[in-house]
Design an enzyme around this catalytic site. Structure first.
Site, mmCIF file in Angstrom:
data_model
loop_
_atom_site.group_PDB
_atom_site.id
_atom_site.type_symbol
_atom_site.label_atom_id
_atom_site.label_comp_id
_atom_site.label_asym_id
_atom_site.label_seq_id
_atom_site.Cartn_x
_atom_site.Cartn_y
_atom_site.Cartn_z
ATOM 1 N N GLU A 115 39.781 38.816 45.822
ATOM 2 C CA GLU A 115 40.180 41.173 45.747
ATOM 3 C C GLU A 115 40.589 41.377 46.865
ATOM 4 O O GLU A 115 40.002 42.453 47.315
ATOM 5 C CB GLU A 115 39.343 40.286 44.608
ATOM 6 C CG GLU A 115 39.448 40.784 43.202
ATOM 7 C CD GLU A 115 38.273 40.660 42.249
ATOM 8 O OE1 GLU A 115 37.667 41.851 42.699
ATOM 9 O OE2 GLU A 115 38.519 40.996 41.095
ATOM 10 N N GLU B 284 39.850 34.811 37.354
ATOM 11 C CA GLU B 284 38.307 35.199 36.960
ATOM 12 C C GLU B 284 39.155 36.062 35.904
ATOM 13 O O GLU B 284 39.863 36.630 35.195
ATOM 14 C CB GLU B 284 37.544 36.807 37.592
ATOM 15 C CG GLU B 284 37.603 35.566 39.048
ATOM 16 C CD GLU B 284 36.576 36.724 39.508
ATOM 17 O OE1 GLU B 284 36.498 37.742 38.988
ATOM 18 O OE2 GLU B 284 35.899 36.746 40.786
ATOM 19 N N GLU C 18 25.250 40.583 39.801
ATOM 20 C CA GLU C 18 26.504 41.227 40.482
ATOM 21 C C GLU C 18 26.550 42.114 41.167
ATOM 22 O O GLU C 18 26.912 43.570 40.454
ATOM 23 C CB GLU C 18 26.698 41.405 38.328
ATOM 24 C CG GLU C 18 27.624 42.629 37.858
ATOM 25 C CD GLU C 18 29.413 42.055 38.674
ATOM 26 O OE1 GLU C 18 29.419 40.857 38.457
ATOM 27 O OE2 GLU C 18 30.118 42.685 38.218
HETATM 28 C C1 GBH Z 1 34.750 40.232 40.345
HETATM 29 O O1 GBH Z 1 35.112 41.943 40.239
HETATM 30 C C2 GBH Z 1 34.719 39.564 41.256
HETATM 31 O O2 GBH Z 1 35.424 39.020 41.638
HETATM 32 C C3 GBH Z 1 33.511 39.114 41.425
HETATM 33 O O3 GBH Z 1 32.717 39.003 42.033
HETATM 34 C C4 GBH Z 1 32.567 39.918 39.641
HETATM 35 O O4 GBH Z 1 30.965 39.631 39.391
HETATM 36 C C5 GBH Z 1 33.161 40.280 38.788
HETATM 37 O O5 GBH Z 1 34.773 40.397 39.240
HETATM 38 C C6 GBH Z 1 32.689 41.590 37.775
HETATM 39 O O6 GBH Z 1 32.312 42.251 38.300
HETATM 40 O O7 GBH Z 1 37.170 50.881 41.722
HETATM 41 O O8 GBH Z 1 40.261 50.495 42.156
HETATM 42 O O9 GBH Z 1 38.712 48.616 42.473
HETATM 43 C C7 GBH Z 1 36.149 42.902 39.435
HETATM 44 C C8 GBH Z 1 35.913 43.788 40.348
HETATM 45 C C9 GBH Z 1 35.283 46.284 39.871
HETATM 46 C C10 GBH Z 1 37.796 45.276 40.006
HETATM 47 C C11 GBH Z 1 36.314 47.588 39.607
HETATM 48 C C12 GBH Z 1 38.021 46.497 39.550
HETATM 49 C C13 GBH Z 1 38.168 49.004 38.820
HETATM 50 C C14 GBH Z 1 39.180 49.250 40.422
HETATM 51 N N1 GBH Z 1 36.374 45.443 39.920
HETATM 52 N N2 GBH Z 1 37.817 47.863 39.543
HETATM 53 S S1 GBH Z 1 38.068 49.884 41.634
#
Ligand code: GBH
Length: 452
Positions: free
Chosen positions: A133, A350, A406
């Site tokens: 990511e 994921e 988390e």
């Molecule tokens: C994943 O991230 C991670 O890879 C993992 O480590 C984590 O534990 C899992 O998901 C659960 O959270 O605010 O513009 O980034 C996902 C993280 C956070 C991605 C919220 C999308 C919204 C868009 N996410 N995000 S932004």
């Protein structure tokens, strides 16, 4: 109705990989053991106020010590190891020495690190992921500033003000080139002999146009470009998405001839997709959007992200504020990536659901995680449709094997198929773990059987 003894062809190909996902900072602990220096996340979590429950990954779920037991659990769900070189955390020293992702210096350090990993582990690892990511790392580290190194820009005003709106773009540029260098090393020195695959993992959101208007459809397209294609276009096509180039002009870094050369040796073996949720996207170029709202500035692509339309949410809300249950999004995002990138092989690296970790609640409450099963089942059904329609998806990994740290939510949210007692660290299979194991067994090849 029960249809016993009848076999249906499984929608998942014979060699489809099912498994679970985990990450080092969220699992391992042992933050300062065996000569390990601090990472940017070690520093960040130790500053008060950064993590909701004041916790950190010092011990996490102690996977560093309990890894053999945990690998048994993984094997129980049948897996082939995929290894990610960087899942958010990097040595703090790089941050202090030259500003980590903001500096081109990181490219050769990353290349060296990747080289060492391929050299020592490549015999046993057949699937490598360079970055997890990077889109989230760039946005959260350098725009909203809610992840380390806590730099914010644009309309986000909570942290060190005054950073240039270019920072996320520069960080992303260095991530793309670091990725490219790692892939290059793998291709030229290791791949032939080790016969493995290398790819990248992106966070992918499905953006549904807020309305049928052309403007909102374009906004949804821009949302993909400014979040997903931002990385995949340069990696796969050698240039940033058209919308980004048009809107950002000289703000957008350019690839030199030499860099393009490195990148040209780079076709991805696979695209990893972390997909959990969908949002509506609403145009902010032709219609008015509050300029203070996140997402609406030029460097973000001028679209408003919202879960709400006409009083209704895009999907059932969950304990995780950014996850709305919208299973159709899985089929749509996979199909979108398939169409745009020539059906490059894909893995869902994921997908999963977080639930609240209330204190003083009996373990049965956590073990009976029917919501998680419902969520996974519906997203897998939707994935199966995309596959049936021709998407080359080769595997699915549930986030996550165990309850774990988390990030900003600390230990207040649980994503595991196994429950972890945060005192004793004991792992206990949840209903979702039992269900998933059975699902995997019945989903292979033509052995799939359906009973309702
Ligand atoms: C994943 O991230 C991670 O890879 C993992 O480590 C984590 O534990 C899992 O998901 C659960 O959270 O605010 O513009 O980034 C996902 C993280 C956070 C991605 C919220 C999308 C919204 C868009 N996410 N995000 S932004």
């Amino acid at each position: 109705m029960a249809l016993k003894g009848i076999s249906y062809p499984s929608p998942f190909p014979n060699n489809f990989l099912f498994g679970t996902a985990s990450s080092s900072y969220q699992f391992e602990g042992a933050a300062f053991a065996d000569g390990k220096g601090p990472s940017n996340w070690d520093i960040f979590t130790h500053k008060s106020g950064n993590i909701l429950d004041g916790s950190n990954g010092d011990r996490a779920v102690d996977h560093y010590r309990l890894y053999l037991d945990d690998i048994d659990l993984m094997e129980n769900l049948g897996i082939e190891p995929f290894v990610t070189l960087t899942h958010y955390d990097i040595p703090q020293e790089l941050e202090e020495r030259y500003g980590a992702w903001l500096s081109p210096e990181i490219r050769s350090d990353f290349e060296h690190y990747a080289d060492v990993c391929f050299k020592y582990f490549g015999k046993r690892v057949k699937y490598w992921v360079t970055l997890n990511e990077p889109n989230v790392m760039a946005i959260r580290g350098y725009r909203s500033g809610i992840y380390p190194p806590s730099r914010c820009s644009g309309s986000y005003g909570k942290c060190n003000k005054g950073n240039s709106e270019k920072e996320p773009l520069i960080a992303a540029h260095n991530m793309i080139l670091s990725h490219a260098k790692a892939v290059n090393i793998y291709r030229t020195r290791y791949q032939e002999e080790q016969e493995g695959n290398i790819g990248i993992v992106m966070n992918a959101i499905w953006y549904e146009p807020f309305s049928n208007s052309t403007e909102d459809k374009l906004a949804a397209e821009r949302a993909q470009s400014f979040f997903l294609n931002w990385f995949l276009d340069p990696i796969i096509f050698g240039k940033y998405p058209e919308e980004m180039r048009r809107l950002l002009g000289t703000m957008l870094p350019v690839f030199s001839k030499k860099e393009l050369e490195i990148m040209s040796n780079n076709r991805l073996d696979f695209i990893g997709i972390n997909h959990y949720t969908s949002f509506y996207s609403k145009d902010c170029i032709y219609s008015y959007c509050d300029p203070e709202a996140p997402g609406v500035t030029k460097s973000e692509g001028y679209y408003l992200r919202t879960a709400l339309r006409g009083g209704a949410l895009i999907g059932e809300p969950t304990a995780v504020d950014w996850i709305f249950v919208h299973p159709q999004g899985m089929e749509k995002i996979v199909t979108y990536i398939k169409d745009r990138y020539n059906n490059t092989p894909m893995f869902i690296t994921e997908n999963g659901l977080g639930t609240m970790s209330e204190l003083n609640t009996s373990i049965n409450h956590f073990i009976n995680d029917f919501k998680r099963v419902e969520y996974m089942r519906s997203y897998l059904d939707s994935l199966a449709i995309a596959i049936r329609k021709g998407a080359d998806v080769r595997g699915y990994f549930a986030w996550s094997l165990l309850d774990n740290f988390e990030w900003l939510s600390g230990f207040t949210i649980r994503f595991g198929l196994y429950h972890v007692d945060l005192g004793t660290l004991k792992r206990t299979q949840k209903y979702s773990g039992t269900w998933y194991k059975e699902f995997i067994e019945t989903s292979r090849g033509v052995r799939g059987s359906l009973s309702t």
